[in-house]
Design a protein around this motif. Sequence first.
Motif, PDB file in Angstrom:
ATOM      1  N   UNK A  19       0.826  -1.210   0.000  1.00  0.00           N
ATOM      2  CA  UNK A  19       0.000   0.000   0.000  1.00  0.00           C
ATOM      3  C   UNK A  19       0.860   1.261   0.000  1.00  0.00           C
ATOM      4  N   UNK A  20       1.946   1.244   0.733  1.00  0.00           N
ATOM      5  CA  UNK A  20       2.865   2.382   0.714  1.00  0.00           C
ATOM      6  C   UNK A  20       3.469   2.536  -0.675  1.00  0.00           C
ATOM      7  N   UNK A  21       3.823   1.406  -1.286  1.00  0.00           N
ATOM      8  CA  UNK A  21       4.382   1.442  -2.634  1.00  0.00           C
ATOM      9  C   UNK A  21       3.421   2.013  -3.654  1.00  0.00           C
ATOM     10  N   UNK A  28       3.138  11.704  -5.690  1.00  0.00           N
ATOM     11  CA  UNK A  28       4.074  12.435  -6.536  1.00  0.00           C
ATOM     12  C   UNK A  28       3.405  12.935  -7.809  1.00  0.00           C
ATOM     13  N   UNK A  29       2.118  12.621  -8.009  1.00  0.00           N
ATOM     14  CA  UNK A  29       1.378  13.088  -9.174  1.00  0.00           C
ATOM     15  C   UNK A  29       1.461  12.163 -10.366  1.00  0.00           C
ATOM     16  N   UNK A  30       1.875  10.941 -10.146  1.00  0.00           N
ATOM     17  CA  UNK A  30       1.979   9.971 -11.236  1.00  0.00           C
ATOM     18  C   UNK A  30       0.954   8.853 -11.017  1.00  0.00           C
ATOM     19  N   UNK A  31       0.895   7.934 -11.941  1.00  0.00           N
ATOM     20  CA  UNK A  31       0.015   6.757 -11.841  1.00  0.00           C
ATOM     21  C   UNK A  31      -1.466   7.124 -11.780  1.00  0.00           C
ATOM     22  N   UNK A  39      -8.964   5.114 -16.705  1.00  0.00           N
ATOM     23  CA  UNK A  39      -8.606   4.264 -17.843  1.00  0.00           C
ATOM     24  C   UNK A  39      -9.751   4.101 -18.838  1.00  0.00           C
ATOM     25  N   UNK A  40     -10.982   4.417 -18.448  1.00  0.00           N
ATOM     26  CA  UNK A  40     -12.122   4.295 -19.348  1.00  0.00           C
ATOM     27  C   UNK A  40     -12.430   5.589 -20.085  1.00  0.00           C
ATOM     28  N   UNK A  50      -6.943  17.304 -15.397  1.00  0.00           N
ATOM     29  CA  UNK A  50      -5.647  17.511 -14.754  1.00  0.00           C
ATOM     30  C   UNK A  50      -5.383  16.371 -13.768  1.00  0.00           C
ATOM     31  N   UNK A  51      -4.691  15.356 -14.249  1.00  0.00           N
ATOM     32  CA  UNK A  51      -4.461  14.153 -13.449  1.00  0.00           C
ATOM     33  C   UNK A  51      -3.591  14.424 -12.233  1.00  0.00           C
ATOM     34  N   UNK A  52      -2.616  15.319 -12.362  1.00  0.00           N
ATOM     35  CA  UNK A  52      -1.713  15.592 -11.236  1.00  0.00           C
ATOM     36  C   UNK A  52      -2.478  16.159 -10.042  1.00  0.00           C
ATOM     37  N   UNK A  53      -3.482  16.980 -10.292  1.00  0.00           N
ATOM     38  CA  UNK A  53      -4.274  17.547  -9.192  1.00  0.00           C
ATOM     39  C   UNK A  53      -5.038  16.439  -8.469  1.00  0.00           C
ATOM     40  N   UNK A  54      -5.621  15.528  -9.230  1.00  0.00           N
ATOM     41  CA  UNK A  54      -6.376  14.435  -8.614  1.00  0.00           C
ATOM     42  C   UNK A  54      -5.465  13.458  -7.890  1.00  0.00           C
ATOM     43  N   UNK A  55      -4.271  13.255  -8.411  1.00  0.00           N
ATOM     44  CA  UNK A  55      -3.322  12.367  -7.733  1.00  0.00           C
ATOM     45  C   UNK A  55      -2.870  12.961  -6.406  1.00  0.00           C
ATOM     46  N   UNK A  56      -2.776  14.271  -6.335  1.00  0.00           N
ATOM     47  CA  UNK A  56      -2.290  14.941  -5.122  1.00  0.00           C
ATOM     48  C   UNK A  56      -3.409  15.315  -4.159  1.00  0.00           C
TER      49      UNK A  56
END
Length: 63
Positions: A19-21, A28-31, A39-40, A50-56
């Motif tokens: 989970x940490x991985x 970091x704003x990736x994945x 993906x759909x 803006x994917x980086x905003x949602x990742x963070x």
Amino acid sequence: METSDIIGLVITIIVGLGLIGLSVPLLMGRCAGLIAGYSTMTKEERESWDAAVWCNTGNRFRK
């Protein structure tokens, strides 16, 4: 400690590290592909999103 306790501890450690991985790249704003529904999306939707905003998004809870 019995054998079953040790096995439970090892499983817990492996799941926790997994989970940490997964969380480090997201913070970091990736994945972005790990976020549900990303993906759909069509290519045009992904470019306008803006994917980086949602990742963070999780960073708000660390403050």
